[in-house]
Design an enzyme around this catalytic site. Structure first.
Site, PDB file in Angstrom:
ATOM      1  N   LYS A   1      51.214  31.618  56.386  1.00 37.29           N
ATOM      2  CA  LYS A   1      52.502  32.334  56.413  1.00 37.29           C
ATOM      3  C   LYS A   1      53.641  31.392  56.050  1.00 37.29           C
ATOM      4  O   LYS A   1      54.561  31.766  55.313  1.00 37.29           O
ATOM      5  CB  LYS A   1      52.731  32.933  57.798  1.00 37.29           C
ATOM      6  CG  LYS A   1      54.088  33.613  57.947  1.00 37.29           C
ATOM      7  CD  LYS A   1      54.242  34.268  59.300  1.00 37.29           C
ATOM      8  CE  LYS A   1      55.607  34.944  59.418  1.00 37.29           C
ATOM      9  NZ  LYS A   1      55.759  35.699  60.684  1.00 37.29           N
TER      10      LYS A   1
ATOM     11  N   HIS B   1      20.868  51.292  28.324  1.00 40.34           N
ATOM     12  CA  HIS B   1      21.911  52.086  28.967  1.00 40.34           C
ATOM     13  C   HIS B   1      21.447  52.612  30.321  1.00 40.34           C
ATOM     14  O   HIS B   1      21.608  53.787  30.653  1.00 40.34           O
ATOM     15  CB  HIS B   1      22.361  53.229  28.057  1.00 40.34           C
ATOM     16  CG  HIS B   1      22.899  52.769  26.741  1.00 40.34           C
ATOM     17  ND1 HIS B   1      24.047  52.031  26.627  1.00 40.34           N
ATOM     18  CD2 HIS B   1      22.418  52.910  25.481  1.00 40.34           C
ATOM     19  CE1 HIS B   1      24.271  51.747  25.352  1.00 40.34           C
ATOM     20  NE2 HIS B   1      23.296  52.269  24.642  1.00 40.34           N
TER      21      HIS B   1
END
Length: 507
Positions: A140, A269
């Site tokens: 922070k 595919h």
């Protein structure tokens, strides 16, 4: 606010000490003072450097069996004070709180403890409190403080120290803060998922390893893989794996894991265009390729057996993108490695996730992975004529393939060889017609073949078409209110049909 900040005091409290010695030595050379607890303090002093105990600063000992060590205003005040805010600086001077400019901390190994099968009491004790609080506080206040939140960040810190000594830029501190919040959020997700125990009350999935791909499904899309591919595969040859390669590799792994006999599969595919189970890998390859030698061009190949020189010589005759096997003979690798870009993967033993998820609309779909593999015990004969043992074996074989094909799907098989499949069709009749046409185009005789469907037949049209082509047995989930129409047709024309009670739709 100043861009560059000097490190004067470092708080170090870590579980993993491997690789820490170089950092401590460099910091000491730069005149940095150390503050630490317990084992880490002993480690620093064993290197010959002075280290102040946290207990001496806070005037409180480590209490509650080590649960409370660093949770004190003199620690968090030193981390959170804003150096550019006069009020903060006056308060830390008033309460004799030293500024802490660098925090090196890591967390108790919660995930590893859960994975070890430890008791709940031991698992709970591995929920870090002080460490996670230090990480959040330092991150922070990245404007003034550097945070190193895991062993993975030791090297970036050391590189920074070697480059410009005990100073850091705002950009470096902000990057370290970002990495720290990644650590803390991952840790909290793991704890939540442990307590949630599979209930799915909220979606929390965290993966640390990120790999940027060349692009996504298409060149105009960005693509990333989050996970540890190295745990699953050793890539021993070829170009970088692409987004579409990964989709096919995933489908290939799911498919091959259905089979115990020596099996070879060719995918395009995400669907199998060739697959066969045989006594040897070479035989399996030849019959898999015969299923569709055209679609095999540029495909992904996978086998559950070791590839030898003889098999490699045959495989090397076609162009393909990827090959996956549990191992390769040395001379087989010499043959397969002749193409520069060909991706060669050695599959390793790795635990696969039991859940699948997909982002769509404004949320996420989550489901259990479809791991059900039907056996003879799951089959229910619903016609007067029972299938022969050979037909049962072929139906179970075909059912594994249709399970791993895009819906709507129909699979035709005989003698544990994929003859053809129709996949991704809006009509089941169209899927069957596609499969029949494809099988005939490659010279297959459908007499005595079996048909597998990933869904029931609400009308007997598919059964009738199959019968006219010589197909003798059908496997389907069953469950349609009009199943009796299909059963009746089979009885009238001497076909065998079994149902499994389990559907395997795949989209």
């Amino acid at each position: 606010m100043s861009e560059s900040k000097r490190i004067k005091t470092a708080l170090v409290s870590v579980y993993h000490k491997e690789g820490l010695d170089e950092i401590i030595t460099k910091l000491h050379e730069e005149g940095v003072e150390f503050l630490s607890t317990g084992g880490t303090r002993q480690f620093i002093e064993s290197l010959g450097y002075p280290c102040k105990a946290v207990e001496d600063l806070t005037t409180y000992p480590s209490i509650l069996g080590g649960r409370v060590k660093t949770l004190h205003p003199k620690i968090f005040g030193g981390i959170l004070c804003r150096r550019g805010l006069e009020q903060d600086m006056q308060q830390i001077e008033k309460y004799e709180i030293p500024e802490i400019d660098l925090v090196i901390v890591d967390l108790y190994p919660f995930e590893a403890t859960v994975a070890s099968g430890a008791s709940e009491a031991d698992i709970i004790e591995k929920i870090d409190i002080g460490g996670i609080s230090l990480i959040r506080a330092a991150a922070k206040n990245y404007n003034d403080v550097i945070i190193v939140a895991s062993q993975a960040q030791y090297k970036p810190l050391l590189d920074m120290l070697m480059e410009h000594g005990a100073t850091s830029s705002l950009e470096e501190r902000r990057w370290m803060a970002k990495e720290a919040f990644a650590v803390s959020s991952h840790y909290d997700s793991a704890i939540f998922n442990y307590f949630d125990a599979g209930e799915g009350s909220a979606f929390r999935c965290s993966v640390n390893s990120q790999k940027q791909l060349r692009y996504g499904e298409n060149p105009h899309q960005k693509g990333y893989f989050y996970g540890n591919l190295e745990a699953m595969f050793d890539q021993i040859h070829g170009k970088e794996i692409s987004y579409n390669n990964l989709l096919d590799i995933n489908a290939a792994v799911d498919l091959i894991d259905e089979f115990n006999d020596p099996t070879f599969a060719i995918l395009k595919h995400n669907n199998a265009c060739g697959l066969a189970s045989r006594a040897t890998v070479l035989e399996a390859w030849k019959d898999a390729l015969a299923g569709d030698p055209v679609s095999a061009f540029g495909g992904v190949l996978i086998t559950n057996g070791i590839i030898d020189k003889e098999a490699a010589e045959e495989i090397n005759k076609i162009f393909f993108e990827v090959i996956i096997a549990p191992d390769y003979d040395v001379d087989a690798l010499e043959i397969l490695g002749q193409k520069k870009n060909r991706i060669i993967l050695v599959r390793k033993e790795a635990k696969l996730p039991k859940k699948q998820f997909r982002a769509l609309l404004n949320g996420v779909l989550v489901q259990d992975k479809d791991t059900n593999i039907e056996t003879v015990a799951n089959l229910k004969t619903v016609t007067d004529k029972a299938p022969t043992p050979e037909e049962v074996e072929d139906m179970l074989f075909a059912n594994k393939i249709v399970k791993n094909s895009k819906s709507n799907a129909i699979v035709l098989a005989k003698d544990k060889q994929l003859l053809a499949s129709g996949v991704g069709q809006t009509s089941r009749v169209d899927a069957l017609k596609q499969a029949i046409e494809k099988a005939k185009s490659f010279g297959f005789d459908l007499n005595g073949a079996v048909m597998a469907s990933d869904a029931f037949f609400p009308f007997p049209d598919c059964v009738e078409i199959a019968d006219k082509e010589g197909i003798t047995a059908v496997i389907q989930p069953g469950g349609s209110v009009k199943d009796d129409l299909s059963f009746a047709y089979c009885n009238e024309h001497g076909m065998a049909m079994v149902t499994t009670g389990i559907r395997h739709f795949k989209h």
